[in-house]
Design a protein around this motif. Structure first.
Motif, PDB file in Angstrom:
ATOM      1  N   UNK A 257       0.844  -1.194   0.000  1.00 15.28           N
ATOM      2  CA  UNK A 257       0.000   0.000   0.000  1.00 15.28           C
ATOM      3  C   UNK A 257       0.880   1.245   0.000  1.00 15.28           C
ATOM      4  N   UNK A 258       0.591   2.154  -0.911  1.00 15.08           N
ATOM      5  CA  UNK A 258       1.357   3.397  -1.040  1.00 15.08           C
ATOM      6  C   UNK A 258       0.396   4.554  -0.792  1.00 15.08           C
ATOM      7  N   UNK A 259       0.660   5.351   0.233  1.00 11.34           N
ATOM      8  CA  UNK A 259      -0.186   6.497   0.536  1.00 11.34           C
ATOM      9  C   UNK A 259       0.597   7.784   0.463  1.00 11.34           C
ATOM     10  N   UNK A 260       0.212   8.663  -0.463  1.00 15.74           N
ATOM     11  CA  UNK A 260       0.880   9.949  -0.618  1.00 15.74           C
ATOM     12  C   UNK A 260       0.074  11.046   0.050  1.00 15.74           C
ATOM     13  N   UNK A 261       0.697  11.745   1.000  1.00 20.98           N
ATOM     14  CA  UNK A 261       0.073  12.880   1.669  1.00 20.98           C
ATOM     15  C   UNK A 261      -1.249  12.468   2.298  1.00 20.98           C
TER      16      UNK A 261
ATOM     17  N   UNK B 139      -6.378   6.741   3.904  1.00 21.29           N
ATOM     18  CA  UNK B 139      -6.996   5.476   3.466  1.00 21.29           C
ATOM     19  C   UNK B 139      -6.015   4.323   3.424  1.00 21.29           C
ATOM     20  N   UNK B 140      -4.741   4.586   3.108  1.00 24.67           N
ATOM     21  CA  UNK B 140      -3.758   3.500   3.060  1.00 24.67           C
ATOM     22  C   UNK B 140      -3.597   2.840   4.428  1.00 24.67           C
ATOM     23  N   UNK B 141      -3.470   3.647   5.485  1.00 25.84           N
ATOM     24  CA  UNK B 141      -3.302   3.077   6.825  1.00 25.84           C
ATOM     25  C   UNK B 141      -4.594   2.459   7.338  1.00 25.84           C
ATOM     26  N   UNK B 142      -5.737   3.019   6.975  1.00 29.27           N
ATOM     27  CA  UNK B 142      -7.010   2.415   7.383  1.00 29.27           C
ATOM     28  C   UNK B 142      -7.139   1.007   6.829  1.00 29.27           C
ATOM     29  N   UNK B 143      -6.732   0.809   5.570  1.00 25.53           N
ATOM     30  CA  UNK B 143      -6.781  -0.527   4.981  1.00 25.53           C
ATOM     31  C   UNK B 143      -5.678  -1.416   5.548  1.00 25.53           C
ATOM     32  N   UNK B 144      -4.517  -0.840   5.812  1.00 24.74           N
ATOM     33  CA  UNK B 144      -3.374  -1.629   6.286  1.00 24.74           C
ATOM     34  C   UNK B 144      -3.674  -2.336   7.605  1.00 24.74           C
ATOM     35  N   UNK B 145      -4.405  -1.671   8.514  1.00 23.55           N
ATOM     36  CA  UNK B 145      -4.665  -2.298   9.808  1.00 23.55           C
ATOM     37  C   UNK B 145      -5.698  -3.410   9.693  1.00 23.55           C
ATOM     38  N   UNK B 146      -6.326  -3.555   8.524  1.00 25.30           N
ATOM     39  CA  UNK B 146      -7.305  -4.619   8.313  1.00 25.30           C
ATOM     40  C   UNK B 146      -6.713  -5.819   7.576  1.00 25.30           C
ATOM     41  N   UNK B 147      -5.475  -5.698   7.088  1.00 28.13           N
ATOM     42  CA  UNK B 147      -4.861  -6.766   6.296  1.00 28.13           C
ATOM     43  C   UNK B 147      -3.661  -7.327   7.048  1.00 28.13           C
ATOM     44  N   UNK B 148      -3.827  -8.389   7.822  1.00 28.88           N
ATOM     45  CA  UNK B 148      -2.734  -8.910   8.656  1.00 28.88           C
ATOM     46  C   UNK B 148      -1.576  -9.498   7.873  1.00 28.88           C
ATOM     47  N   UNK B 149      -1.811  -9.878   6.610  1.00 32.83           N
ATOM     48  CA  UNK B 149      -0.740 -10.493   5.815  1.00 32.83           C
ATOM     49  C   UNK B 149      -0.182  -9.550   4.750  1.00 32.83           C
ATOM     50  N   UNK B 150      -0.460  -8.267   4.878  1.00 36.19           N
ATOM     51  CA  UNK B 150       0.034  -7.270   3.930  1.00 36.19           C
ATOM     52  C   UNK B 150       1.555  -7.312   3.838  1.00 36.19           C
ATOM     53  N   UNK B 151       2.082  -7.118   2.621  1.00 37.84           N
ATOM     54  CA  UNK B 151       3.525  -7.227   2.414  1.00 37.84           C
ATOM     55  C   UNK B 151       4.275  -6.021   2.956  1.00 37.84           C
ATOM     56  N   UNK B 152       3.774  -4.796   2.680  1.00 35.36           N
ATOM     57  CA  UNK B 152       4.505  -3.600   3.110  1.00 35.36           C
ATOM     58  C   UNK B 152       3.633  -2.372   2.907  1.00 35.36           C
ATOM     59  N   UNK B 153       4.085  -1.256   3.502  1.00 36.31           N
ATOM     60  CA  UNK B 153       3.413   0.032   3.367  1.00 36.31           C
ATOM     61  C   UNK B 153       4.464   1.096   3.053  1.00 36.31           C
ATOM     62  N   UNK B 154       4.136   2.001   2.127  1.00 38.36           N
ATOM     63  CA  UNK B 154       4.975   3.157   1.819  1.00 38.36           C
ATOM     64  C   UNK B 154       4.155   4.407   2.094  1.00 38.36           C
ATOM     65  N   UNK B 155       4.696   5.314   2.908  1.00 43.30           N
ATOM     66  CA  UNK B 155       4.022   6.577   3.217  1.00 43.30           C
ATOM     67  C   UNK B 155       4.874   7.723   2.707  1.00 43.30           C
ATOM     68  N   UNK B 156       4.282   8.531   1.839  1.00 44.35           N
ATOM     69  CA  UNK B 156       4.972   9.602   1.119  1.00 44.35           C
ATOM     70  C   UNK B 156       4.408  10.936   1.615  1.00 44.35           C
ATOM     71  N   UNK B 157       5.209  11.717   2.334  1.00 47.42           N
ATOM     72  CA  UNK B 157       4.759  12.975   2.933  1.00 47.42           C
ATOM     73  C   UNK B 157       3.469  12.785   3.732  1.00 47.42           C
ATOM     74  N   UNK B 158       3.435  11.828   4.660  1.00 46.79           N
ATOM     75  CA  UNK B 158       2.198  11.496   5.358  1.00 46.79           C
ATOM     76  C   UNK B 158       1.842  12.502   6.439  1.00 46.79           C
ATOM     77  N   UNK B 159       0.577  12.447   6.869  1.00 48.27           N
ATOM     78  CA  UNK B 159       0.094  13.323   7.936  1.00 48.27           C
ATOM     79  C   UNK B 159      -0.115  12.514   9.208  1.00 48.27           C
ATOM     80  N   UNK B 160       0.109  13.145  10.366  1.00 45.59           N
ATOM     81  CA  UNK B 160      -0.195  12.504  11.641  1.00 45.59           C
ATOM     82  C   UNK B 160      -1.703  12.399  11.834  1.00 45.59           C
ATOM     83  N   UNK B 161      -2.402  13.459  11.494  1.00 42.65           N
ATOM     84  CA  UNK B 161      -3.866  13.510  11.491  1.00 42.65           C
ATOM     85  C   UNK B 161      -4.261  14.823  10.840  1.00 42.65           C
ATOM     86  N   UNK B 162      -5.539  14.949  10.502  1.00 46.36           N
ATOM     87  CA  UNK B 162      -5.983  16.177   9.861  1.00 46.36           C
ATOM     88  C   UNK B 162      -5.814  17.397  10.742  1.00 46.36           C
TER      89      UNK B 162
END
Length: 381
Positions: free
Chosen positions: A143-147, A152-175
């Motif tokens: 999963x690749x989430x830009x800004x 949505x990338x992290x919301x989906x990531x916590x639901x997929x226990x066998x996910x291979x990896x996550x890339x966060x590009x200029x991510x936010x802590x929260x709105x």
């Protein structure tokens, strides 16, 4: 403050290109949908997907013949597929991956209006398409989430226990943290990435520019510190919010990361092991142990976890040594062991309960808009 902040987010959060940068056209000879005003490629499929919230979103799938991994890319706030088309096709070539990108509700030619909850439904529909149409498994997905796409990338990531990896590009802590340097999470906040990142069990790569004028560099640094499975981050000196792809280090570091991820064992192999693993050796990495434990929590309620079995081994050794001693010492030590086991069991249950409560709070977060480019610089993307 809560009402004012919610209204501000709802009014300013989204910046879909207006008008959209593309139209959908149908190739008369093949009947396939195409994105207008781009160099057409035979290895690109354009699709329309219906989300659980009733919106019809546009997605594009770039096929790479020799790829073993697939990237699901959630783009930034002030872009749509017409603008991202070239980046997506080039990333597929240079990283040797299949790549699926999609437009949020209300972006490009996707119907509806953008909101936090709609973006969650959007990425769910896109991932479902990857599974059902292209046969992609979660253990082969990055999963690749830009800004704002980090939400949505992290919301989906916590639901997929066998996910291979996550890339966060200029991510936010929260709105809310984009607008105010708050120290805690409020109920009306949106995209609560700071609370979700510790729940992601797969390797996480974070990329951020040190001179980001929209989402401060501190967001990326703090998220990296909270990662469970940290990968070497990429801090691009002088990089701002919208130009990180122009740095040579960007593509180099992504290639390095993809190469490392390809060498990791597929997590499905771990989770499908026999339930009784007490006679099997420990897994090779802490990462695999953590993922296996997270994906089997519900099935393992009646049995001690792998971590508990590890903790019990020193006690077993002590009992073996105690047999050479007097009966009085043996009984005393066994009594202590039983007491410690009961306490460990109680602590483990409490930790699990807290984890599920925390996850539940995140899923119930309010459906406001996302917060990404809250300044005029967003209009330049």
């Amino acid at each position: 403050m809560g009402t004012a902040t919610s209204s501000m987010a709802a009014k300013f959060a989204f910046f879909p290109p207006d008008p959209p940068s593309y139209n959908i056209v149908v190739d008369e000879s093949t009947g396939k949908m195409r994105i207008s005003d781009v160099n057409q490629r035979d290895n690109v499929d354009v699709l329309k997907l219906t989300t659980r919230r009733g919106n019809e979103i546009v997605a594009m799938y770039v096929k790479s013949p020799s790829a073993s991994l697939t990237v699901l890319y959630s783009h930034g706030n002030a872009a749509d597929l017409g603008q991202m088309y070239h980046i997506f096709t080039e990333l597929s070539v240079h990283l040797n991956v299949n790549l699926m990108g999609y437009d949020y509700s209300g972006y490009g030619q996707s119907s509806g209006k953008p909101s936090e909850q709609d973006t969650y439904a959007d990425i769910e529909a896109t991932y479902k398409c990857l599974e059902e149409t292209y046969g992609v498994k979660q253990e082969d997905t990055i999963l690749y989430g830009q800004s704002v796409g980090s939400g949505p990338a992290l919301e989906l990531a916590i639901r997929l226990p066998c996910l291979r990896a996550v890339i966060l590009h200029s991510p936010i802590l929260s709105g809310l943290r984009v607008m105010y340097p708050v120290k805690r999470t409020f109920w009306f906040d949106i995209y609560k990435n700071i609370d979700k990142i510790p729940l992601v069990g797969c390797p996480v790569l974070i990329i951020h520019g040190t001179e980001d004028e929209v989402v401060d560099f501190s967001h990326g640094k703090q998220l990296w510190e909270l990662c469970k499975e940290k990968y070497e981050p990429l801090w691009l000196k002088g990089g701002n919010h919208c130009n990180l792809e122009l740095y040579p280090e960007y593509l180099r570091h992504l290639r390095k990361f993809i190469s490392a991820i390809e060498k990791l064992p597929r997590l499905r192999d771990v989770t499908e092991q026999p339930k009784d693993q007490s006679e099997q050796p420990p897994n090779n990495t802490d990462q695999i142990k953590e993922k296996s434990r997270a994906s089997t929590d519900q099935r393992e309620k009646g049995r001690p976890s792998f971590g508990q079995r590890e903790k019990s081994r020193p006690s077993t050794d002590n009992r073996e040594k105690a047999r050479a001693s007097t009966d009085k010492k043996e009984k005393s030590r066994k009594s202590i062991d039983r007491s410690m086991k009961a306490r460990n069991s109680t602590d483990h249950s409490e930790r699990a309960r807290n984890s599920f409560d925390r996850l539940g709070d995140m899923v119930r977060s309010v459906g406001l808009c996302n917060v990404d480019c809250l300044r005029q610089t967003a209009a330049e993307v």
